[in-house]
Design an enzyme around this catalytic site. Structure first.
Site, mmCIF file in Angstrom:
data_model
loop_
_atom_site.group_PDB
_atom_site.id
_atom_site.type_symbol
_atom_site.label_atom_id
_atom_site.label_comp_id
_atom_site.label_asym_id
_atom_site.label_seq_id
_atom_site.Cartn_x
_atom_site.Cartn_y
_atom_site.Cartn_z
ATOM 1 N N HIS A 165 0.869 -1.188 0.000
ATOM 2 C CA HIS A 165 0.000 0.000 0.000
ATOM 3 C C HIS A 165 0.903 1.236 0.000
ATOM 4 O O HIS A 165 2.141 1.109 -0.075
ATOM 5 C CB HIS A 165 -0.948 -0.029 1.199
ATOM 6 C CG HIS A 165 -0.251 -0.272 2.513
ATOM 7 N ND1 HIS A 165 0.626 0.633 3.066
ATOM 8 C CD2 HIS A 165 -0.271 -1.330 3.366
ATOM 9 C CE1 HIS A 165 1.087 0.156 4.203
ATOM 10 N NE2 HIS A 165 0.572 -1.045 4.416
ATOM 11 N N GLY A 185 1.910 3.136 2.267
ATOM 12 C CA GLY A 185 2.940 3.142 3.316
ATOM 13 C C GLY A 185 4.225 2.504 2.799
ATOM 14 O O GLY A 185 5.326 3.052 2.950
ATOM 15 N N HIS A 186 4.075 1.333 2.162
ATOM 16 C CA HIS A 186 5.245 0.672 1.575
ATOM 17 C C HIS A 186 5.849 1.525 0.447
ATOM 18 O O HIS A 186 7.069 1.617 0.307
ATOM 19 C CB HIS A 186 4.846 -0.687 0.998
ATOM 20 C CG HIS A 186 4.284 -1.660 1.993
ATOM 21 N ND1 HIS A 186 2.975 -2.061 1.974
ATOM 22 C CD2 HIS A 186 4.859 -2.303 3.040
ATOM 23 C CE1 HIS A 186 2.761 -2.928 2.951
ATOM 24 N NE2 HIS A 186 3.881 -3.091 3.618
ATOM 25 N N SER A 201 -2.210 -0.121 6.676
ATOM 26 C CA SER A 201 -1.691 -1.423 7.088
ATOM 27 C C SER A 201 -2.275 -2.485 6.173
ATOM 28 O O SER A 201 -3.439 -2.385 5.765
ATOM 29 C CB SER A 201 -2.105 -1.719 8.537
ATOM 30 O OG SER A 201 -1.918 -3.094 8.824
HETATM 31 P P1 AMP Z 1 4.943 -4.980 6.569
HETATM 32 O O1 AMP Z 1 4.734 -5.363 5.133
HETATM 33 O O2 AMP Z 1 3.675 -4.692 7.296
HETATM 34 O O3 AMP Z 1 5.871 -5.904 7.298
HETATM 35 O O4 AMP Z 1 5.677 -3.572 6.527
HETATM 36 C C1 AMP Z 1 6.885 -3.422 5.815
HETATM 37 C C2 AMP Z 1 7.464 -2.068 6.125
HETATM 38 O O5 AMP Z 1 6.538 -1.053 5.740
HETATM 39 C C3 AMP Z 1 7.742 -1.853 7.626
HETATM 40 O O6 AMP Z 1 8.972 -1.156 7.768
HETATM 41 C C4 AMP Z 1 6.580 -1.009 8.058
HETATM 42 O O7 AMP Z 1 6.855 -0.203 9.177
HETATM 43 C C5 AMP Z 1 6.338 -0.163 6.819
HETATM 44 N N1 AMP Z 1 4.974 0.351 6.837
HETATM 45 C C6 AMP Z 1 3.836 -0.375 6.928
HETATM 46 N N2 AMP Z 1 2.769 0.442 6.995
HETATM 47 C C7 AMP Z 1 3.248 1.718 6.943
HETATM 48 C C8 AMP Z 1 2.655 3.024 6.985
HETATM 49 N N3 AMP Z 1 1.337 3.182 7.090
HETATM 50 N N4 AMP Z 1 3.458 4.088 6.914
HETATM 51 C C9 AMP Z 1 4.809 3.944 6.818
HETATM 52 N N5 AMP Z 1 5.422 2.749 6.777
HETATM 53 C C10 AMP Z 1 4.665 1.649 6.843
#
Ligand code: AMP
Length: 288
Positions: A34, A36-37, A186
């Protein structure tokens, strides 16, 4: 954009980048990408010549009763998104490639920092995270690695791991990306039914309330937590608070007063979906 499925392919690709004098940035993810990534990829591109996104749903960071089997997986969309954001490569290994079936005898644990907040309710979670990230650092050998402040404790722990174990990588922590109504993006938000999705905005609202209280009055931490609990109970009656802690932003220990910079961190269950969020606030009126 190259798609690499084995450790050897990944190593050879990185070798070529280094030989050509290019700096390498790594954004580790579990997919279901998404914005965030995407913000991590954008930051990596700004700082590094070649960006690798790893996509791996890391089984060893999930507890036995957690959502490993139903964790959202959208590989084709993820690849399209990485390409659209100009990632140079995606590392997408299988479970057997990362953890050969003959078993693993080595774990990486950052003591103490991993025992509080999310670690208290998710034993072994951060050991799973550190172990996979240590492996990724060794496989990709990035100059810089990009993580989100959304997972504040994770970023703090990984920074410490890199320092303690002398990984030659700079950890860059990027700001939390939110939906228009404040909910932190998320991969797990897709689990929320529409009424739960509306209630989920209460996490950010409770953090905003905490920030307002701290910047205006600097009350004891326990008063701030009580006000946040009330805010969550009113806005999401069915929600369960896993924890709300106000901690020192560096060592994650609980603070009693709010007249210094603090991190307010919370985990809330809405239905069966566990959501986390946090905010750093300077009781002196600075950072937020
Ligand atoms: P994940 O795929 O949930 O393991 O997240 C991978 C990376 O993306 C991690 O470093 C998370 O902190 C970051 N991340 C996930 N959601 C967000 C967000 N809303 N804003 C910024 N970084 C994010």
């Amino acid at each position: 954009m190259e798609i690499l499925n084995t450790i050897q392919q990944m190593r050879e690709w990185v070798g070529r980048q280094k030989q050509a004098g290019r700096s390498v940035g790594l954004a580790p993810t579990m997919g279901a990408l998404h914005e965030g990534h995407m913000s991590l990829i954008d930051a990596a591109r700004a700082f590094c010549d070649a960006v690798v996104v790893s996509i791996f749903v890391n089984p060893i960071q999930f507890g036995p009763n957690e959502d490993l089997s139903k964790y959202p997986r959208t590989p084709q969309q993820d690849l399209d998104a990485c390409k659209a954001r100009s990632a140079a490569a995606v590392f997408m290994p299988t479970g057997d490639e990362m953890y050969p079936p003959d078993g693993r005898l080595t774990d990486v644990t950052v003591r103490r920092l991993g025992d509080t907040l999310c670690g208290a309710n998710r034993p072994g979670h951060f050991t799973g995270v550190c172990t996979v990230v240590a492996k990724l650092f060794n496989i990709v050998q990035p100059d810089k690695a990009f993580f989100g402040a959304k997972d504040y404790q994770q970023a703090t722990i990984l920074r410490r791991m890199a320092a303690d174990l002398d990984f030659p990588v700079e950890i860059v922590v990027c700001p939390i990306i939110r939906e228009a109504d404040g909910l932190a993006m998320s991969s797990r938000n897709v689990y929320l039914a529409p009424p739960q999705r509306r209630q989920a905005t209460v996490l950010h609202k409770s953090l905003q309330l905490a920030r307002q209280l701290i910047t205006e009055k600097r009350p004891p931490a326990s008063d701030v937590i009580a006000a946040m609990r009330q805010c969550i109970a009113a806005g999401a009656p069915g929600a369960t608070v896993d924890y709300i802690h106000i901690v020192d932003p560096d060592d994650l220990t609980d603070v009693q007063t709010t007249d210094t910079p603090v991190c307010i961190a919370l985990a809330v269950r809405i239905g069966t979906t566990r959501l986390i969020d946090n905010m750093v606030v300077d009781g002196g009126g600075g950072r937020s």
